[in-house]
Write a protein that holds these residues in place. Sequence first.
Motif, PDB file in Angstrom:
ATOM      1  N   VAL A 150     -34.941 -17.700  89.001  1.00 17.21           N
ATOM      2  CA  VAL A 150     -35.254 -16.312  88.670  1.00 17.21           C
ATOM      3  C   VAL A 150     -34.155 -15.394  89.201  1.00 17.21           C
ATOM      4  O   VAL A 150     -33.903 -15.350  90.405  1.00 17.21           O
ATOM      5  CB  VAL A 150     -36.627 -15.902  89.255  1.00 17.21           C
ATOM      6  CG1 VAL A 150     -36.921 -14.446  88.947  1.00 17.21           C
ATOM      7  CG2 VAL A 150     -37.726 -16.794  88.705  1.00 17.21           C
ATOM      8  N   ILE A 151     -33.506 -14.685  88.284  1.00 15.68           N
ATOM      9  CA  ILE A 151     -32.468 -13.720  88.633  1.00 15.68           C
ATOM     10  C   ILE A 151     -32.808 -12.429  87.894  1.00 15.68           C
ATOM     11  O   ILE A 151     -32.880 -12.422  86.663  1.00 15.68           O
ATOM     12  CB  ILE A 151     -31.066 -14.202  88.225  1.00 15.68           C
ATOM     13  CG1 ILE A 151     -30.770 -15.590  88.807  1.00 15.68           C
ATOM     14  CG2 ILE A 151     -30.000 -13.194  88.662  1.00 15.68           C
ATOM     15  CD1 ILE A 151     -29.506 -16.248  88.261  1.00 15.68           C
ATOM     16  N   THR A 152     -33.048 -11.350  88.639  1.00 19.88           N
ATOM     17  CA  THR A 152     -33.418 -10.078  88.028  1.00 19.88           C
ATOM     18  C   THR A 152     -32.470  -8.972  88.490  1.00 19.88           C
ATOM     19  O   THR A 152     -31.760  -9.119  89.483  1.00 19.88           O
ATOM     20  CB  THR A 152     -34.865  -9.682  88.370  1.00 19.88           C
ATOM     21  OG1 THR A 152     -34.970  -9.502  89.775  1.00 19.88           O
ATOM     22  CG2 THR A 152     -35.854 -10.740  87.902  1.00 19.88           C
ATOM     23  N   PHE A 153     -32.508  -7.851  87.774  1.00 17.91           N
ATOM     24  CA  PHE A 153     -31.660  -6.707  88.103  1.00 17.91           C
ATOM     25  C   PHE A 153     -32.236  -5.460  87.451  1.00 17.91           C
ATOM     26  O   PHE A 153     -33.031  -5.544  86.514  1.00 17.91           O
ATOM     27  CB  PHE A 153     -30.210  -6.953  87.655  1.00 17.91           C
ATOM     28  CG  PHE A 153     -30.083  -7.380  86.215  1.00 17.91           C
ATOM     29  CD1 PHE A 153     -29.803  -6.459  85.218  1.00 17.91           C
ATOM     30  CD2 PHE A 153     -30.261  -8.706  85.844  1.00 17.91           C
ATOM     31  CE1 PHE A 153     -29.698  -6.852  83.888  1.00 17.91           C
ATOM     32  CE2 PHE A 153     -30.154  -9.115  84.520  1.00 17.91           C
ATOM     33  CZ  PHE A 153     -29.868  -8.179  83.542  1.00 17.91           C
ATOM     34  N   GLU A 210     -24.580   0.530  84.498  1.00 12.42           N
ATOM     35  CA  GLU A 210     -25.250   0.172  85.744  1.00 12.42           C
ATOM     36  C   GLU A 210     -25.945  -1.185  85.616  1.00 12.42           C
ATOM     37  O   GLU A 210     -25.917  -1.996  86.543  1.00 12.42           O
ATOM     38  CB  GLU A 210     -26.266   1.246  86.138  1.00 12.42           C
ATOM     39  CG  GLU A 210     -26.794   1.083  87.542  1.00 12.42           C
ATOM     40  CD  GLU A 210     -27.676   2.244  87.961  1.00 12.42           C
ATOM     41  OE1 GLU A 210     -28.725   1.976  88.566  1.00 12.42           O
ATOM     42  OE2 GLU A 210     -27.324   3.415  87.674  1.00 12.42           O
ATOM     43  N   LEU A 211     -26.555  -1.456  84.455  1.00 13.75           N
ATOM     44  CA  LEU A 211     -27.173  -2.764  84.221  1.00 13.75           C
ATOM     45  C   LEU A 211     -26.145  -3.879  84.316  1.00 13.75           C
ATOM     46  O   LEU A 211     -26.384  -4.909  84.951  1.00 13.75           O
ATOM     47  CB  LEU A 211     -27.831  -2.807  82.846  1.00 13.75           C
ATOM     48  CG  LEU A 211     -29.199  -2.187  82.722  1.00 13.75           C
ATOM     49  CD1 LEU A 211     -29.578  -2.039  81.258  1.00 13.75           C
ATOM     50  CD2 LEU A 211     -30.233  -3.001  83.462  1.00 13.75           C
ATOM     51  N   ARG A 212     -24.981  -3.677  83.703  1.00 10.07           N
ATOM     52  CA  ARG A 212     -23.920  -4.694  83.761  1.00 10.07           C
ATOM     53  C   ARG A 212     -23.482  -4.939  85.202  1.00 10.07           C
ATOM     54  O   ARG A 212     -23.326  -6.080  85.629  1.00 10.07           O
ATOM     55  CB  ARG A 212     -22.729  -4.274  82.906  1.00 10.07           C
ATOM     56  CG  ARG A 212     -22.989  -4.324  81.431  1.00 10.07           C
ATOM     57  CD  ARG A 212     -21.720  -3.981  80.634  1.00 10.07           C
ATOM     58  NE  ARG A 212     -21.998  -3.830  79.234  1.00 10.07           N
ATOM     59  CZ  ARG A 212     -22.183  -4.833  78.375  1.00 10.07           C
ATOM     60  NH1 ARG A 212     -22.135  -6.065  78.804  1.00 10.07           N
ATOM     61  NH2 ARG A 212     -22.426  -4.594  77.110  1.00 10.07           N
ATOM     62  N   GLU A 213     -23.283  -3.864  85.937  1.00  6.42           N
ATOM     63  CA  GLU A 213     -22.853  -3.972  87.329  1.00  6.42           C
ATOM     64  C   GLU A 213     -23.909  -4.666  88.188  1.00  6.42           C
ATOM     65  O   GLU A 213     -23.598  -5.558  88.981  1.00  6.42           O
ATOM     66  CB  GLU A 213     -22.571  -2.575  87.882  1.00  6.42           C
ATOM     67  CG  GLU A 213     -22.052  -2.571  89.293  1.00  6.42           C
ATOM     68  CD  GLU A 213     -21.768  -1.157  89.786  1.00  6.42           C
ATOM     69  OE1 GLU A 213     -22.034  -0.896  90.966  1.00  6.42           O
ATOM     70  OE2 GLU A 213     -21.290  -0.327  88.983  1.00  6.42           O
ATOM     71  N   GLU A 214     -25.162  -4.294  88.004  1.00  6.19           N
ATOM     72  CA  GLU A 214     -26.241  -4.879  88.799  1.00  6.19           C
ATOM     73  C   GLU A 214     -26.491  -6.341  88.420  1.00  6.19           C
ATOM     74  O   GLU A 214     -26.821  -7.156  89.278  1.00  6.19           O
ATOM     75  CB  GLU A 214     -27.516  -4.051  88.665  1.00  6.19           C
ATOM     76  CG  GLU A 214     -27.407  -2.674  89.296  1.00  6.19           C
ATOM     77  CD  GLU A 214     -27.057  -2.715  90.777  1.00  6.19           C
ATOM     78  OE1 GLU A 214     -27.639  -3.545  91.513  1.00  6.19           O
ATOM     79  OE2 GLU A 214     -26.191  -1.926  91.200  1.00  6.19           O
ATOM     80  N   MET A 215     -26.321  -6.675  87.142  1.00  2.58           N
ATOM     81  CA  MET A 215     -26.455  -8.070  86.735  1.00  2.58           C
ATOM     82  C   MET A 215     -25.382  -8.912  87.410  1.00  2.58           C
ATOM     83  O   MET A 215     -25.658  -9.985  87.939  1.00  2.58           O
ATOM     84  CB  MET A 215     -26.356  -8.211  85.215  1.00  2.58           C
ATOM     85  CG  MET A 215     -26.500  -9.645  84.741  1.00  2.58           C
ATOM     86  SD  MET A 215     -26.417  -9.726  82.926  1.00  2.58           S
ATOM     87  CE  MET A 215     -26.488 -11.488  82.677  1.00  2.58           C
ATOM     88  N   GLY A 272     -24.799 -12.706  93.946  1.00  2.00           N
ATOM     89  CA  GLY A 272     -25.679 -12.875  95.097  1.00  2.00           C
ATOM     90  C   GLY A 272     -26.451 -14.176  95.022  1.00  2.00           C
ATOM     91  O   GLY A 272     -26.637 -14.873  96.029  1.00  2.00           O
ATOM     92  N   TYR A 273     -26.895 -14.530  93.840  1.00  2.00           N
ATOM     93  CA  TYR A 273     -27.594 -15.799  93.620  1.00  2.00           C
ATOM     94  C   TYR A 273     -26.689 -16.977  93.964  1.00  2.00           C
ATOM     95  O   TYR A 273     -27.090 -17.901  94.675  1.00  2.00           O
ATOM     96  CB  TYR A 273     -28.059 -15.873  92.161  1.00  2.00           C
ATOM     97  CG  TYR A 273     -28.390 -17.261  91.673  1.00  2.00           C
ATOM     98  CD1 TYR A 273     -29.531 -17.925  92.116  1.00  2.00           C
ATOM     99  CD2 TYR A 273     -27.552 -17.915  90.773  1.00  2.00           C
ATOM    100  CE1 TYR A 273     -29.832 -19.200  91.662  1.00  2.00           C
ATOM    101  CE2 TYR A 273     -27.843 -19.182  90.317  1.00  2.00           C
ATOM    102  CZ  TYR A 273     -28.984 -19.824  90.772  1.00  2.00           C
ATOM    103  OH  TYR A 273     -29.280 -21.086  90.336  1.00  2.00           O
ATOM    104  N   LEU A 279     -36.649   2.986  84.948  1.00  2.00           N
ATOM    105  CA  LEU A 279     -35.407   2.204  84.953  1.00  2.00           C
ATOM    106  C   LEU A 279     -35.524   1.052  83.962  1.00  2.00           C
ATOM    107  O   LEU A 279     -36.616   0.644  83.586  1.00  2.00           O
ATOM    108  CB  LEU A 279     -35.141   1.611  86.341  1.00  2.00           C
ATOM    109  CG  LEU A 279     -34.742   2.542  87.469  1.00  2.00           C
ATOM    110  CD1 LEU A 279     -34.684   1.778  88.786  1.00  2.00           C
ATOM    111  CD2 LEU A 279     -33.399   3.193  87.182  1.00  2.00           C
ATOM    112  N   PHE A 280     -34.376   0.526  83.586  1.00  2.00           N
ATOM    113  CA  PHE A 280     -34.337  -0.688  82.795  1.00  2.00           C
ATOM    114  C   PHE A 280     -34.395  -1.873  83.747  1.00  2.00           C
ATOM    115  O   PHE A 280     -33.802  -1.854  84.825  1.00  2.00           O
ATOM    116  CB  PHE A 280     -33.058  -0.746  81.958  1.00  2.00           C
ATOM    117  CG  PHE A 280     -33.014   0.295  80.886  1.00  2.00           C
ATOM    118  CD1 PHE A 280     -33.667   0.104  79.675  1.00  2.00           C
ATOM    119  CD2 PHE A 280     -32.330   1.481  81.092  1.00  2.00           C
ATOM    120  CE1 PHE A 280     -33.636   1.066  78.691  1.00  2.00           C
ATOM    121  CE2 PHE A 280     -32.291   2.456  80.113  1.00  2.00           C
ATOM    122  CZ  PHE A 280     -32.947   2.247  78.913  1.00  2.00           C
TER     123      PHE A 280
END
Length: 77
Positions: free
Chosen positions: A30-33, A40-45, A51-52, A19-20
């Motif tokens: 720290v914010i990760t995804f 999917e990266l855009r959505e998860e970010m 959420g943060y 995965l990326f």
Amino acid sequence: MIEYNGYIGAVNFDPEIDLFHGTVINTNDVITFYGASVSELREEMQKSIEGYIEFCKEQGKIPEKPFSDGFDITVVS
């Protein structure tokens, strides 16, 4: 790099999980995804940042705003 509401994410590929992996780079918190595709990266970010912000509100903390790579100069005469 990808952006959401001023937050900038840098992305690398993690071959161990296929995965990326993204990390927000313009905040001290720290914010990760993770994601398998750009969409999917855009959505998860977006989900991670929202959420943060929600977590900070629950903790009574003001979410850190993203900073830019520049700086401000004030001239006083």
